[in-house]
Design an enzyme around this catalytic site. Structure first.
Site, PDB file in Angstrom:
ATOM      1  N   ILE A   1      -4.078   4.566   0.798  1.00 13.34           N
ATOM      2  CA  ILE A   1      -4.501   4.816   2.175  1.00 13.34           C
ATOM      3  C   ILE A   1      -5.644   5.825   2.222  1.00 13.34           C
ATOM      4  O   ILE A   1      -6.608   5.659   2.980  1.00 13.34           O
ATOM      5  CB  ILE A   1      -3.319   5.352   2.998  1.00 13.34           C
ATOM      6  CG1 ILE A   1      -2.168   4.351   3.008  1.00 13.34           C
ATOM      7  CG2 ILE A   1      -3.745   5.673   4.430  1.00 13.34           C
ATOM      8  CD1 ILE A   1      -0.841   4.940   3.448  1.00 13.34           C
TER       9      ILE A   1
ATOM     10  N   PHE B   1       0.845  -1.200   0.000  1.00 14.99           N
ATOM     11  CA  PHE B   1       0.000   0.000   0.000  1.00 14.99           C
ATOM     12  C   PHE B   1       0.875   1.242   0.000  1.00 14.99           C
ATOM     13  O   PHE B   1       2.066   1.203   0.339  1.00 14.99           O
ATOM     14  CB  PHE B   1      -0.927   0.007   1.220  1.00 14.99           C
ATOM     15  CG  PHE B   1      -0.208   0.038   2.540  1.00 14.99           C
ATOM     16  CD1 PHE B   1       0.058   1.241   3.177  1.00 14.99           C
ATOM     17  CD2 PHE B   1       0.211  -1.137   3.151  1.00 14.99           C
ATOM     18  CE1 PHE B   1       0.730   1.273   4.390  1.00 14.99           C
ATOM     19  CE2 PHE B   1       0.879  -1.120   4.372  1.00 14.99           C
ATOM     20  CZ  PHE B   1       1.140   0.088   4.995  1.00 14.99           C
ATOM     21  N   CYS B   2       0.287   2.370  -0.403  1.00 10.79           N
ATOM     22  CA  CYS B   2       0.949   3.661  -0.385  1.00 10.79           C
ATOM     23  C   CYS B   2      -0.114   4.739  -0.208  1.00 10.79           C
ATOM     24  O   CYS B   2      -1.273   4.428   0.036  1.00 10.79           O
ATOM     25  CB  CYS B   2       1.771   3.887  -1.660  1.00 10.79           C
ATOM     26  SG  CYS B   2       0.813   3.734  -3.177  1.00 10.79           S
ATOM     27  N   THR B   3       0.250   5.985  -0.329  1.00  7.54           N
ATOM     28  CA  THR B   3      -0.670   7.077  -0.014  1.00  7.54           C
ATOM     29  C   THR B   3      -1.920   7.066  -0.887  1.00  7.54           C
ATOM     30  O   THR B   3      -3.047   7.091  -0.382  1.00  7.54           O
ATOM     31  CB  THR B   3       0.038   8.436  -0.171  1.00  7.54           C
ATOM     32  OG1 THR B   3       1.237   8.430   0.594  1.00  7.54           O
ATOM     33  CG2 THR B   3      -0.867   9.560   0.316  1.00  7.54           C
TER      34      THR B   3
END
Length: 294
Positions: free
Chosen positions: A162, A133-135
């Site tokens: 996220i 996952f990332c922003t």
């Protein structure tokens, strides 16, 4: 990371619906007008770059090969599995203020270091299921494509990142801990996507808490405890002068940065310059010699 920010996933489950303009490939954004939160950036600046979110692996192409998208509603079930390795693909300054429970932190300073971390910490024979996952989803487009290219069997990534998870999943059901760093003047957001509790160090641009501001090496606009030794005295003096200019502008009820900070005469001058360089209707409509008209 469009991110800021931040999302370039499309609405198709297979993620293969792409548009092409010349040599450029891109995916449709999920960001809607309702996702905007006022003037999150001080000013607009456009740069031409060879690669967005630089991985340093030109062979990686998420428009051709990309991981399996997992919606926010499905995410908890996936990362709660014992056979899934959860990887936070963001950098240390982002992960230190919030992440998902049980997530592995690569502790990278830049995305370019991610391939090296993968080589030292992940094994395609041992780690059959990797979730990341990332922003806002952009970084994972590349990271998931990279892992699949290395031969990893199942690579999952959070659709919309996220920010989409915080938007769609109730806080009472959330596996997220802390705040989420964002790349604008909000600095961080909480689970309800409200402006968070962190400020930004104007020297290194890392997020800093109220506790961080009590560090003996913290000086507003000049340094924080994390970056004090990273800059020379000459650089710190330049930061100090900049901060004094910011305070002076505020005392006058003006802005130091952004379009509103420029005197009206400068704005008019800039508009005049731009109008002089605009193409005429004839030249604007005339295609370049190499263009082909369908």
């Amino acid at each position: 990371d469009k991110d800021n920010n931040n999302d370039d996933d499309d609405d198709d489950d297979d993620g293969k619906n792409t548009n092409k303009t010349g040599e450029m490939s891109y995916k449709e954004s999920q960001i809607t007008p309702s996702d905007r939160s006022g003037d999150a950036f001080l000013r607009m600046r456009v740069r031409v770059k060879n690669e967005i979110v630089t991985l340093g692996k030109p062979e990686v192409d998420p428009t051709k090969l990309v991981g399996t998208y997992v919606t926010p509603k499905e995410w908890n079930d996936v990362i709660d599995r014992d056979d899934v390795v959860l990887v936070d693909t963001r950098n240390t300054y982002e992960t230190r203020i919030g992440t998902f429970k049980n997530a592995i932190q690569p502790n990278t300073d830049s995305f370019r270091q991610f391939p090296e971390w993968v080589a030292s910490n992940l094994d395609k024979e041992k780690h059959k299921n990797v979730a990341m996952f990332c922003t806002g989803g952009i970084r994972c487009e590349k990271a998931s494509s990279y892992l699949l290219g290395l031969g990893f069997e199942n690579v999952y990534h959070l659709k919309g990142g996220i920010l989409n998870y915080l938007k769609e999943v109730p806080e009472s059901e959330s596996f997220w801990n802390g705040e989420c760093y964002v790349f604008d003047e909000r600095v961080s957001v909480d689970h309800r996507l409200r402006v968070g509790s962190y400020e930004k160090c104007r020297a290194c641009r890392r997020p800093i808490s109220q506790q961080d501001q009590k560090h003996p090496n913290f000086e507003m606009g000049v340094s924080c405890g994390l970056c004090y030794d990273e800059y020379t005295d000459k650089q710190k003096q330049r930061f100090r002068s900049r901060h004094e200019a910011v305070l002076l502008a505020e005392s006058r009820g003006a802005k130091h940065l952004g379009t509103d900070a420029r005197p009206e005469r400068m704005v008019k001058k800039r508009k005049k310059e731009l109008l002089q360089h605009l193409p005429t209707r004839e030249t604007h409509c005339k295609p370049p010699p190499e263009a082909k008209i369908a």
